[in-house]
Design a protein around this motif. Structure first.
Motif, PDB file in Angstrom:
ATOM      1  N   GLN A  87     -11.713  13.268   8.353  1.00  0.00           N
ATOM      2  CA  GLN A  87     -12.155  12.467   7.215  1.00  0.00           C
ATOM      3  C   GLN A  87     -11.145  12.568   6.074  1.00  0.00           C
ATOM      4  O   GLN A  87     -10.782  13.678   5.661  1.00  0.00           O
ATOM      5  N   PRO A  88     -10.664  11.431   5.542  1.00  0.00           N
ATOM      6  CA  PRO A  88      -9.802  11.493   4.359  1.00  0.00           C
ATOM      7  C   PRO A  88     -10.547  12.097   3.169  1.00  0.00           C
ATOM      8  O   PRO A  88     -11.781  12.123   3.137  1.00  0.00           O
ATOM      9  N   ARG A  89      -9.781  12.566   2.198  1.00  0.00           N
ATOM     10  CA  ARG A  89     -10.378  13.201   1.028  1.00  0.00           C
ATOM     11  C   ARG A  89      -9.841  12.553  -0.249  1.00  0.00           C
ATOM     12  O   ARG A  89      -8.680  12.159  -0.310  1.00  0.00           O
ATOM     13  N   ALA A  90     -10.692  12.496  -1.262  1.00  0.00           N
ATOM     14  CA  ALA A  90     -10.228  12.064  -2.584  1.00  0.00           C
ATOM     15  C   ALA A  90      -9.120  13.006  -3.044  1.00  0.00           C
ATOM     16  O   ALA A  90      -9.204  14.216  -2.861  1.00  0.00           O
ATOM     17  N   GLY A  91      -8.068  12.435  -3.613  1.00  0.00           N
ATOM     18  CA  GLY A  91      -6.930  13.222  -4.039  1.00  0.00           C
ATOM     19  C   GLY A  91      -5.871  13.369  -2.977  1.00  0.00           C
ATOM     20  O   GLY A  91      -4.794  13.924  -3.236  1.00  0.00           O
ATOM     21  N   GLY A  92      -6.156  12.902  -1.771  1.00  0.00           N
ATOM     22  CA  GLY A  92      -5.170  12.925  -0.697  1.00  0.00           C
ATOM     23  C   GLY A  92      -4.102  11.867  -0.908  1.00  0.00           C
ATOM     24  O   GLY A  92      -3.985  11.283  -1.994  1.00  0.00           O
ATOM     25  N   GLY A  93      -3.318  11.606   0.136  1.00  0.00           N
ATOM     26  CA  GLY A  93      -2.211  10.666   0.003  1.00  0.00           C
ATOM     27  C   GLY A  93      -2.214   9.607   1.079  1.00  0.00           C
ATOM     28  O   GLY A  93      -2.650   9.844   2.207  1.00  0.00           O
ATOM     29  N   LEU A  94      -1.729   8.425   0.717  1.00  0.00           N
ATOM     30  CA  LEU A  94      -1.577   7.304   1.642  1.00  0.00           C
ATOM     31  C   LEU A  94      -0.124   6.847   1.610  1.00  0.00           C
ATOM     32  O   LEU A  94       0.444   6.636   0.533  1.00  0.00           O
ATOM     33  N   ARG A  95       0.467   6.697   2.783  1.00  0.00           N
ATOM     34  CA  ARG A  95       1.792   6.083   2.881  1.00  0.00           C
ATOM     35  C   ARG A  95       1.637   4.729   3.574  1.00  0.00           C
ATOM     36  O   ARG A  95       1.002   4.622   4.624  1.00  0.00           O
ATOM     37  N   VAL A  96       2.216   3.692   2.969  1.00  0.00           N
ATOM     38  CA  VAL A  96       2.157   2.333   3.503  1.00  0.00           C
ATOM     39  C   VAL A  96       3.563   1.866   3.840  1.00  0.00           C
ATOM     40  O   VAL A  96       4.457   1.908   2.985  1.00  0.00           O
ATOM     41  N   SER A 152     -14.583   0.847   3.004  1.00  0.00           N
ATOM     42  CA  SER A 152     -13.569   0.409   2.055  1.00  0.00           C
ATOM     43  C   SER A 152     -12.742   1.599   1.596  1.00  0.00           C
ATOM     44  O   SER A 152     -13.093   2.760   1.828  1.00  0.00           O
ATOM     45  N   GLY A 153     -11.645   1.300   0.937  1.00  0.00           N
ATOM     46  CA  GLY A 153     -10.794   2.330   0.368  1.00  0.00           C
ATOM     47  C   GLY A 153     -10.143   1.823  -0.899  1.00  0.00           C
ATOM     48  O   GLY A 153      -9.880   0.626  -1.038  1.00  0.00           O
ATOM     49  N   VAL A 154      -9.898   2.736  -1.829  1.00  0.00           N
ATOM     50  CA  VAL A 154      -9.173   2.425  -3.055  1.00  0.00           C
ATOM     51  C   VAL A 154      -8.062   3.460  -3.207  1.00  0.00           C
ATOM     52  O   VAL A 154      -8.309   4.674  -3.110  1.00  0.00           O
ATOM     53  N   PHE A 155      -6.854   2.979  -3.469  1.00  0.00           N
ATOM     54  CA  PHE A 155      -5.670   3.830  -3.533  1.00  0.00           C
ATOM     55  C   PHE A 155      -4.853   3.418  -4.759  1.00  0.00           C
ATOM     56  O   PHE A 155      -4.741   2.227  -5.056  1.00  0.00           O
ATOM     57  N   VAL A 156      -4.273   4.388  -5.454  1.00  0.00           N
ATOM     58  CA  VAL A 156      -3.594   4.074  -6.707  1.00  0.00           C
ATOM     59  C   VAL A 156      -2.250   4.787  -6.813  1.00  0.00           C
ATOM     60  O   VAL A 156      -2.054   5.868  -6.258  1.00  0.00           O
ATOM     61  N   ASP A 157      -1.365   4.159  -7.535  1.00  0.00           N
ATOM     62  CA  ASP A 157      -0.146   4.778  -8.051  1.00  0.00           C
ATOM     63  C   ASP A 157      -0.283   4.723  -9.567  1.00  0.00           C
ATOM     64  O   ASP A 157      -0.039   3.687 -10.182  1.00  0.00           O
ATOM     65  N   VAL A 182      10.871  -4.803  14.747  1.00  0.00           N
ATOM     66  CA  VAL A 182      10.289  -5.120  13.447  1.00  0.00           C
ATOM     67  C   VAL A 182      11.234  -4.685  12.333  1.00  0.00           C
ATOM     68  O   VAL A 182      12.070  -3.801  12.515  1.00  0.00           O
ATOM     69  N   ALA A 183      11.092  -5.333  11.182  1.00  0.00           N
ATOM     70  CA  ALA A 183      11.816  -4.942   9.981  1.00  0.00           C
ATOM     71  C   ALA A 183      10.836  -4.273   9.030  1.00  0.00           C
ATOM     72  O   ALA A 183       9.743  -4.800   8.786  1.00  0.00           O
ATOM     73  N   VAL A 184      11.200  -3.118   8.509  1.00  0.00           N
ATOM     74  CA  VAL A 184      10.405  -2.441   7.493  1.00  0.00           C
ATOM     75  C   VAL A 184      10.877  -2.956   6.133  1.00  0.00           C
ATOM     76  O   VAL A 184      12.011  -2.730   5.734  1.00  0.00           O
ATOM     77  N   VAL A 185      10.014  -3.670   5.444  1.00  0.00           N
ATOM     78  CA  VAL A 185      10.414  -4.350   4.205  1.00  0.00           C
ATOM     79  C   VAL A 185       9.828  -3.705   2.951  1.00  0.00           C
ATOM     80  O   VAL A 185      10.073  -4.170   1.840  1.00  0.00           O
ATOM     81  N   GLY A 186       9.055  -2.648   3.131  1.00  0.00           N
ATOM     82  CA  GLY A 186       8.500  -1.967   1.977  1.00  0.00           C
ATOM     83  C   GLY A 186       7.941  -0.619   2.372  1.00  0.00           C
ATOM     84  O   GLY A 186       7.464  -0.442   3.501  1.00  0.00           O
ATOM     85  N   LEU A 187       8.038   0.347   1.470  1.00  0.00           N
ATOM     86  CA  LEU A 187       7.523   1.697   1.707  1.00  0.00           C
ATOM     87  C   LEU A 187       6.940   2.207   0.395  1.00  0.00           C
ATOM     88  O   LEU A 187       7.640   2.249  -0.622  1.00  0.00           O
ATOM     89  N   GLU A 188       5.652   2.573   0.412  1.00  0.00           N
ATOM     90  CA  GLU A 188       4.963   2.993  -0.802  1.00  0.00           C
ATOM     91  C   GLU A 188       4.068   4.184  -0.510  1.00  0.00           C
ATOM     92  O   GLU A 188       3.637   4.387   0.630  1.00  0.00           O
ATOM     93  N   GLU A 189       3.757   4.943  -1.562  1.00  0.00           N
ATOM     94  CA  GLU A 189       2.800   6.027  -1.455  1.00  0.00           C
ATOM     95  C   GLU A 189       1.777   5.911  -2.573  1.00  0.00           C
ATOM     96  O   GLU A 189       2.108   5.493  -3.694  1.00  0.00           O
ATOM     97  N   PHE A 190       0.532   6.287  -2.250  1.00  0.00           N
ATOM     98  CA  PHE A 190      -0.578   6.159  -3.182  1.00  0.00           C
ATOM     99  C   PHE A 190      -1.436   7.426  -3.146  1.00  0.00           C
ATOM    100  O   PHE A 190      -1.469   8.140  -2.149  1.00  0.00           O
ATOM    101  N   GLU A 191      -2.174   7.640  -4.212  1.00  0.00           N
ATOM    102  CA  GLU A 191      -3.233   8.645  -4.236  1.00  0.00           C
ATOM    103  C   GLU A 191      -4.508   8.040  -3.665  1.00  0.00           C
ATOM    104  O   GLU A 191      -4.837   6.880  -3.945  1.00  0.00           O
ATOM    105  N   VAL A 192      -5.231   8.813  -2.878  1.00  0.00           N
ATOM    106  CA  VAL A 192      -6.506   8.357  -2.314  1.00  0.00           C
ATOM    107  C   VAL A 192      -7.613   8.580  -3.338  1.00  0.00           C
ATOM    108  O   VAL A 192      -7.873   9.712  -3.746  1.00  0.00           O
TER     109      VAL A 192
END
Length: 203
Positions: A99-108, A39-44, A185-195
């Motif tokens: 391996q991802p790290r806590a405090g890293g970044g996620l782009r969706v 699992s993963g949890v990501f926040v803004d 494809v159409a890109v309909v959203g772009l977001e970034e989160f903290e890991v």
């Protein structure tokens, strides 16, 4: 593999309450379910957005787990969440680097496409986009999630730190432009989160 995403928005001042619940009681509930793979949890924290992702070996395992999680989800997300949406996807591409790290970044990147082009999208992402992302400093993982019936999907790119996430924006923008054109494809959203955490064990 298959994933379920939970996307919640709410009061930024209360987001840590939901994070703590998901990382304790929520993770315990998931780990007890057959077919669970991580699992993963990501926040803004600025805007008050939370993305939780659970990974499953089979579609049946994901579906069965949702019967339990549906009853508990609202309680886990209180008092933070004002809106909650749940989506299910197939993992079309999974490209781990480190391996991802806590405090890293996620782009969706959120995608829409003709369902008939799902395989074209997966092939294009694998052959065109991944090679552009692979050399990026700090890349931890790149994944493509698809919903073949609805024609929707997500590209998730994880980086081990926020500096690497920021430095990758221009190169990933070029890869996104090229891949979207080739895959129709159409890109309909772009977001970034903290890991907060991101653990997956595919095998």
């Amino acid at each position: 593999m298959f994933v379920r995403t939970v996307y919640a928005t709410g009061d930024p001042a209360k987001i840590d309450t939901a994070v703590r619940a998901l990382n304790t009681e929520g993770r315990d509930l998931l780990e007890d379910r057959p077919g669970y793979r991580g699992s993963g949890v990501f926040v803004d924290r600025d805007l008050g957005k939370l993305l939780a992702v659970s990974w499953w070996e089979t579609e049946e395992g994901r579906r069965n787990s949702d019967e339990v999680m549906r009853e508990r989800r609202a309680g886990l997300l209180e008092p933070f969440a004002g809106t909650v949406s749940v989506h299910n996807y197939e993992v079309a591409v999974f490209h781990p680097v480190q391996q991802p790290r806590a405090g890293g970044g996620l782009r969706v990147s959120r995608l829409e496409f003709d369902p008939a082009d799902t395989d074209l999208l997966a092939d294009t992402f694998r052959a065109t986009v991944v090679p552009r992302l692979d050399p990026l400093r700090g890349l931890a993982r790149a994944s493509l999630f698809v919903d073949r019936e609805r024609g929707s999907g997500m590209v998730c790119s994880l980086f081990v730190d926020r500096d690497s996430l920021a430095a990758s924006r221009a190169i990933q923008a070029a890869a996104r432009h090229e891949g979207a054109a080739k895959a129709h494809v159409a890109v309909v959203g772009l977001e970034e989160f903290e890991v907060v955490h991101a653990d997956v064990h595919p095998y």
